[in-house]
Design a protein around this motif. Structure first.
Motif, PDB file in Angstrom:
ATOM      1  N   VAL A  59      18.844  36.636  28.403  1.00 22.92           N
ATOM      2  CA  VAL A  59      18.342  36.062  29.657  1.00 22.92           C
ATOM      3  C   VAL A  59      18.725  34.589  29.689  1.00 22.92           C
ATOM      4  O   VAL A  59      18.473  33.839  28.738  1.00 22.92           O
ATOM      5  CB  VAL A  59      16.808  36.260  29.797  1.00 22.92           C
ATOM      6  CG1 VAL A  59      16.052  35.667  28.615  1.00 22.92           C
ATOM      7  CG2 VAL A  59      16.311  35.661  31.110  1.00 22.92           C
ATOM      8  N   GLU A  60      19.377  34.207  30.780  1.00 25.19           N
ATOM      9  CA  GLU A  60      19.907  32.852  30.919  1.00 25.19           C
ATOM     10  C   GLU A  60      19.600  32.312  32.311  1.00 25.19           C
ATOM     11  O   GLU A  60      19.856  32.963  33.319  1.00 25.19           O
ATOM     12  CB  GLU A  60      21.427  32.863  30.681  1.00 25.19           C
ATOM     13  CG  GLU A  60      22.124  31.545  30.921  1.00 25.19           C
ATOM     14  CD  GLU A  60      21.586  30.420  30.047  1.00 25.19           C
ATOM     15  OE1 GLU A  60      20.980  29.486  30.635  1.00 25.19           O
ATOM     16  OE2 GLU A  60      21.741  30.475  28.808  1.00 25.19           O
ATOM     17  N   LEU A  61      19.047  31.110  32.353  1.00 18.63           N
ATOM     18  CA  LEU A  61      18.667  30.483  33.618  1.00 18.63           C
ATOM     19  C   LEU A  61      19.837  29.741  34.275  1.00 18.63           C
ATOM     20  O   LEU A  61      19.900  29.620  35.496  1.00 18.63           O
ATOM     21  CB  LEU A  61      17.501  29.511  33.378  1.00 18.63           C
ATOM     22  CG  LEU A  61      16.913  28.772  34.574  1.00 18.63           C
ATOM     23  CD1 LEU A  61      16.359  29.745  35.611  1.00 18.63           C
ATOM     24  CD2 LEU A  61      15.819  27.818  34.116  1.00 18.63           C
ATOM     25  N   ASP A  62      20.760  29.256  33.459  1.00 15.12           N
ATOM     26  CA  ASP A  62      21.871  28.442  33.955  1.00 15.12           C
ATOM     27  C   ASP A  62      22.870  29.305  34.735  1.00 15.12           C
ATOM     28  O   ASP A  62      23.527  30.185  34.185  1.00 15.12           O
ATOM     29  CB  ASP A  62      22.563  27.763  32.767  1.00 15.12           C
ATOM     30  CG  ASP A  62      23.685  26.839  33.193  1.00 15.12           C
ATOM     31  OD1 ASP A  62      23.876  26.642  34.410  1.00 15.12           O
ATOM     32  OD2 ASP A  62      24.367  26.307  32.298  1.00 15.12           O
ATOM     33  N   ARG A  63      23.003  29.024  36.021  1.00 13.32           N
ATOM     34  CA  ARG A  63      23.889  29.812  36.885  1.00 13.32           C
ATOM     35  C   ARG A  63      25.356  29.698  36.490  1.00 13.32           C
ATOM     36  O   ARG A  63      26.156  30.579  36.792  1.00 13.32           O
ATOM     37  CB  ARG A  63      23.716  29.369  38.348  1.00 13.32           C
ATOM     38  CG  ARG A  63      22.360  29.725  38.937  1.00 13.32           C
ATOM     39  CD  ARG A  63      22.260  29.279  40.381  1.00 13.32           C
ATOM     40  NE  ARG A  63      20.978  29.644  40.966  1.00 13.32           N
ATOM     41  CZ  ARG A  63      20.616  29.336  42.206  1.00 13.32           C
ATOM     42  NH1 ARG A  63      21.449  28.655  42.979  1.00 13.32           N
ATOM     43  NH2 ARG A  63      19.433  29.698  42.665  1.00 13.32           N
ATOM     44  N   GLU A  64      25.706  28.600  35.848  1.00 12.70           N
ATOM     45  CA  GLU A  64      27.092  28.423  35.407  1.00 12.70           C
ATOM     46  C   GLU A  64      27.376  29.249  34.153  1.00 12.70           C
ATOM     47  O   GLU A  64      28.486  29.754  33.967  1.00 12.70           O
ATOM     48  CB  GLU A  64      27.366  26.942  35.139  1.00 12.70           C
ATOM     49  CG  GLU A  64      28.827  26.637  34.868  1.00 12.70           C
ATOM     50  CD  GLU A  64      29.078  25.164  34.574  1.00 12.70           C
ATOM     51  OE1 GLU A  64      30.247  24.791  34.410  1.00 12.70           O
ATOM     52  OE2 GLU A  64      28.097  24.396  34.506  1.00 12.70           O
ATOM     53  N   SER A  65      26.369  29.391  33.305  1.00 16.75           N
ATOM     54  CA  SER A  65      26.549  30.127  32.058  1.00 16.75           C
ATOM     55  C   SER A  65      26.691  31.631  32.280  1.00 16.75           C
ATOM     56  O   SER A  65      27.430  32.302  31.553  1.00 16.75           O
ATOM     57  CB  SER A  65      25.367  29.875  31.112  1.00 16.75           C
ATOM     58  OG  SER A  65      25.399  28.577  30.588  1.00 16.75           O
ATOM     59  N   VAL A  66      25.971  32.163  33.262  1.00 14.86           N
ATOM     60  CA  VAL A  66      25.934  33.621  33.455  1.00 14.86           C
ATOM     61  C   VAL A  66      27.320  34.216  33.711  1.00 14.86           C
ATOM     62  O   VAL A  66      27.731  35.149  33.015  1.00 14.86           O
ATOM     63  CB  VAL A  66      24.934  34.006  34.564  1.00 14.86           C
ATOM     64  CG1 VAL A  66      25.058  35.489  34.908  1.00 14.86           C
ATOM     65  CG2 VAL A  66      23.511  33.687  34.113  1.00 14.86           C
ATOM     66  N   LYS A  70      29.431  36.769  31.194  1.00 12.75           N
ATOM     67  CA  LYS A  70      29.881  38.091  31.643  1.00 12.75           C
ATOM     68  C   LYS A  70      31.381  38.269  31.438  1.00 12.75           C
ATOM     69  O   LYS A  70      31.858  39.364  31.143  1.00 12.75           O
ATOM     70  CB  LYS A  70      29.509  38.302  33.112  1.00 12.75           C
ATOM     71  CG  LYS A  70      28.013  38.511  33.322  1.00 12.75           C
ATOM     72  CD  LYS A  70      27.670  38.813  34.779  1.00 12.75           C
ATOM     73  CE  LYS A  70      26.181  39.126  34.918  1.00 12.75           C
ATOM     74  NZ  LYS A  70      25.808  39.444  36.321  1.00 12.75           N
ATOM     75  N   GLU A  82      20.343  36.881  34.773  1.00 12.29           N
ATOM     76  CA  GLU A  82      20.168  35.518  35.278  1.00 12.29           C
ATOM     77  C   GLU A  82      18.715  35.380  35.720  1.00 12.29           C
ATOM     78  O   GLU A  82      18.330  35.821  36.801  1.00 12.29           O
ATOM     79  CB  GLU A  82      21.104  35.241  36.457  1.00 12.29           C
ATOM     80  CG  GLU A  82      21.004  33.803  36.959  1.00 12.29           C
ATOM     81  CD  GLU A  82      21.933  33.520  38.123  1.00 12.29           C
ATOM     82  OE1 GLU A  82      21.593  32.644  38.944  1.00 12.29           O
ATOM     83  OE2 GLU A  82      22.998  34.168  38.223  1.00 12.29           O
ATOM     84  N   ASP A  83      17.911  34.791  34.861  1.00 10.99           N
ATOM     85  CA  ASP A  83      16.473  34.727  35.130  1.00 10.99           C
ATOM     86  C   ASP A  83      15.829  33.671  34.248  1.00 10.99           C
ATOM     87  O   ASP A  83      16.442  33.152  33.312  1.00 10.99           O
ATOM     88  CB  ASP A  83      15.827  36.099  34.874  1.00 10.99           C
ATOM     89  CG  ASP A  83      14.644  36.370  35.797  1.00 10.99           C
ATOM     90  OD1 ASP A  83      13.970  35.393  36.203  1.00 10.99           O
ATOM     91  OD2 ASP A  83      14.387  37.545  36.116  1.00 10.99           O
ATOM     92  N   ASP A  84      14.582  33.390  34.557  1.00  8.17           N
ATOM     93  CA  ASP A  84      13.776  32.446  33.782  1.00  8.17           C
ATOM     94  C   ASP A  84      12.840  33.256  32.894  1.00  8.17           C
ATOM     95  O   ASP A  84      12.001  34.008  33.399  1.00  8.17           O
ATOM     96  CB  ASP A  84      12.981  31.559  34.754  1.00  8.17           C
ATOM     97  CG  ASP A  84      12.128  30.514  34.049  1.00  8.17           C
ATOM     98  OD1 ASP A  84      12.010  30.568  32.807  1.00  8.17           O
ATOM     99  OD2 ASP A  84      11.571  29.647  34.746  1.00  8.17           O
TER     100      ASP A  84
END
Length: 260
Positions: A59-66, A70, A82-84
């Motif tokens: 689970v990753e909050l950073d939109r750039e990392s997601v 992938k 993509e979540d908190d």
């Protein structure tokens, strides 16, 4: 390459040997469910996918990392969320119990642990890297100057090991503090055997003014004289073990029940 974001408390681990040590610190049993919190660039993920893990999600909050993750791990596309984590309903993720691993953002590490406590009947293990000061606090025994609220609440339900320390230069960017890796393993305690809400209230109130004796620190709870006269309340909160706080909670419960 992804740039670390200060507002998310990101410090990307760049030392592969330390990444392997962190992954190897999580005991696996062949039918595991694992959740990685905040994979960032996937430094731990790349070693976790080589393990025999039945259900593995990140689970990753950073939109750039997601999208980066992938692309890097195409076989995991459906399992990269993509979540908190702090807002996540983990009951929807895994049918059974699971373990957590991650390099926790320093600015929300305490909040993550309170979330772990809420799901303690599902979270069997936690292996994480976090700020050294917080790691020491969580793992410290009664009597230590850094022993506090999280120490008591987590030690009530988990056996905690302070594993090793990590220097700033192995991160991008280097944090201004040392880091440390700890391991939490769920103990056999199903319940505390007392009012757990009251237990938590007593622990928090006791440490809110930790320099005072419990007799003074707990005054806002309006405890009856038979409780305030106990020798145990001559001590400061940092001197009490989990069992001491449990015993005090039971005494307060019984006292209040007698008054009704």
């Amino acid at each position: 390459m992804i740039r670390p974001k200060k507002k998310l408390g990101q410090h990307f681990l760049i030392d592969q040997e330390i990444a392997i040590r962190i992954v190897d610190a999580l005991p696996l049993h062949g039918n595991d469910s694992i959740l990685e919190i905040g994979p960032g660039t996937g430094v731990l993920t790349q070693y976790l996918i080589k393990k025999d893990i039945e259900h593995f999600k990140v689970v990753e909050l950073d939109r750039e990392s997601v999208p980066f993750l992938k692309k890097k791990f195409p076989d995991m596309v459906e399992d990269i969320l993509e979540d908190d984590f702090l807002k996540l309903d983990v009951n929807q993720l895994f049918p059974n119990n699971f373990s957590i691993i991650g390099n926790f953002p320093y600015n929300i590490s305490s909040q993550i642990f309170f979330q772990v406590l809420d799901y303690r009947d599902k979270v069997d293990q936690v292996v994480c890297m976090l700020q050294k000061e917080v790691a020491q606090r969580i793992a410290s025994p009664p009597g230590s100057k850094v022993y506090g609220i999280l120490s008591v609440l987590l030690q009530a339900y988990y056996d905690i090991e302070y594993l090793f320390e990590v220097f700033p230069e192995v991160f991008n960017p280097p944090p201004k503090v040392m880091s440390a890796v700890i391991r939490l393993q769920r103990n056999d305690r199903k319940t505390l055997g007392c009012d757990e809400k009251l237990f938590k209230q007593i622990v928090k109130q006791g440490f809110n003014t930790r320099r005072k004796t419990l007799r003074n620190a707990l005054k806002p709870l309006n405890l009856p004289i038979e409780i305030t006269s106990l020798p145990l309340l001559d001590k400061r909160a940092e001197r009490l073990s989990v069992e001491d706080f449990k015993a005090l909670t039971i005494l307060i419960e019984e006292s209040r029940a007698a008054i009704r």
